[in-house]
Design a protein around this motif. Structure first.
Motif, PDB file in Angstrom:
ATOM      1  N   UNK B  17     -58.117 -27.419  -9.335  1.00 33.47           N
ATOM      2  CA  UNK B  17     -58.906 -26.933  -8.197  1.00 33.47           C
ATOM      3  C   UNK B  17     -58.038 -26.056  -7.299  1.00 33.47           C
ATOM      4  N   UNK B  18     -58.661 -25.226  -6.450  1.00 34.93           N
ATOM      5  CA  UNK B  18     -57.873 -24.378  -5.547  1.00 34.93           C
ATOM      6  C   UNK B  18     -57.420 -25.154  -4.315  1.00 34.93           C
ATOM      7  N   UNK B  62     -43.221 -21.011  -8.270  1.00 40.60           N
ATOM      8  CA  UNK B  62     -44.082 -22.176  -8.451  1.00 40.60           C
ATOM      9  C   UNK B  62     -45.528 -21.727  -8.517  1.00 40.60           C
ATOM     10  N   UNK B  63     -46.370 -22.707  -8.443  1.00 37.82           N
ATOM     11  CA  UNK B  63     -47.802 -22.512  -8.578  1.00 37.82           C
ATOM     12  C   UNK B  63     -48.463 -22.165  -7.247  1.00 37.82           C
ATOM     13  N   UNK B  64     -47.673 -21.963  -6.195  1.00 39.87           N
ATOM     14  CA  UNK B  64     -48.233 -21.777  -4.868  1.00 39.87           C
ATOM     15  C   UNK B  64     -47.979 -20.354  -4.363  1.00 39.87           C
ATOM     16  N   UNK B  65     -48.753 -19.952  -3.370  1.00 38.95           N
ATOM     17  CA  UNK B  65     -48.539 -18.671  -2.703  1.00 38.95           C
ATOM     18  C   UNK B  65     -48.775 -18.864  -1.215  1.00 38.95           C
ATOM     19  N   UNK B  79     -54.308 -21.254  -6.706  1.00 38.01           N
ATOM     20  CA  UNK B  79     -55.551 -21.004  -7.434  1.00 38.01           C
ATOM     21  C   UNK B  79     -55.930 -22.198  -8.293  1.00 38.01           C
ATOM     22  N   UNK B  80     -54.912 -22.865  -8.851  1.00 38.04           N
ATOM     23  CA  UNK B  80     -55.164 -24.030  -9.713  1.00 38.04           C
ATOM     24  C   UNK B  80     -54.060 -25.057  -9.492  1.00 38.04           C
ATOM     25  N   UNK B 109     -52.662 -35.074  -2.438  1.00 40.92           N
ATOM     26  CA  UNK B 109     -52.621 -35.836  -3.676  1.00 40.92           C
ATOM     27  C   UNK B 109     -53.482 -35.131  -4.709  1.00 40.92           C
ATOM     28  N   UNK B 110     -52.866 -34.747  -5.803  1.00 39.53           N
ATOM     29  CA  UNK B 110     -53.599 -34.089  -6.882  1.00 39.53           C
ATOM     30  C   UNK B 110     -53.876 -35.140  -7.953  1.00 39.53           C
TER      31      UNK B 110
END
Lengths: 114, 111
Positions: B17-18, B62-65, B79-80, B109-110
């Protein structure tokens, strides 16, 4: 590459005694050092700082010592109180620039027992 | 006086999820803004910092921006989401150099 290291993950002391938290760094270009205190589920709060031109700074029960030759700083809390129980982070800032970036250690959890 | 607001306080999101976390600062102009993450059992890791609108520096791939659409607004996005994105996210500001003022943090928490 951990430039700021707090090698003791935890420390337990008795109320009224001295707490000594240690921090080592590897980059000789650090010119400003800070200690932060953090309670669970809260943001860290600033505690005390020291410039690299000094070797000691005191604020009430808190004193920070800097040994530049050893690249070591320590935080002394005297006397320790149960309310001091928290995670303590040391942080360092690099000379020059205006980014203000702080490099943090891993933190030391202090428990002060009544 | 200057204040920093960060929300939400807690967030549970499914993998894939975003994400959008927002941070705003009041009572100052042109602050330096930072996003940190504290993963379980680890220290504070600098993710992004910004010295001005539209200026973002990434410290860790990483997966973040991050984005800074306004002077006192700093947004962390993904985004994911991955499971490894779980952690305690902190926004902070400083007028230039010296000590930070941190927000109250977001527990992500993912699942």
């Amino acid at each position: 590459d951990q430039q700021v290291k707090q090698n003791s993950p935890s420390l337990s002391v008795q109320e009224g005694r001295i707490s000594i938290l240690n921090c080592d760094y590897t980059n000789s270009m650090f010119d400003y050092f800070l200690w932060y205190k953090k309670y669970p589920a809260e943001g860290p709060t600033f505690l005390i700082s020291i410039s690299s031109i000094k070797d000691k700074n005191e604020d009430g029960r808190f004193t920070v010592f800097l040994n530049k030759s050893a690249k070591h700083l320590s935080l002394h809390i005297v006397p320790s109180q149960p309310g001091d129980s928290a995670v303590y982070f040391c942080a360092a800032s690099l000379i020059g620039g205006n980014t203000g970036k702080l490099i943090f250690g891993q933190g030391t959890t202090l428990q002060v027992k009544p | 006086s200057q204040t920093i607001h960060q929300w939400p306080a807690t967030l549970v999101q499914p993998v894939g999820s975003p994400l959008s976390l927002e941070c705003t600062v009041e009572g100052t102009s042109n602050p330096n803004l930072y996003w940190y993450r504290q993963a379980a059992g680890r220290g504070l890791q600098l993710l992004f910092y910004s010295v001005g609108i539209g200026q973002i520096s990434s410290e860790v791939p990483q997966n973040l921006s991050a984005s800074r659409p306004q002077d006192r607004q700093f947004i962390l996005s993904s985004k994911k989401l991955l499971l490894s994105d779980s952690g305690f996210y902190l926004c902070a500001w400083t007028p230039g150099r010296g000590g930070y003022t941190f927000g109250s943090g977001t527990r992500l928490t993912v699942v």
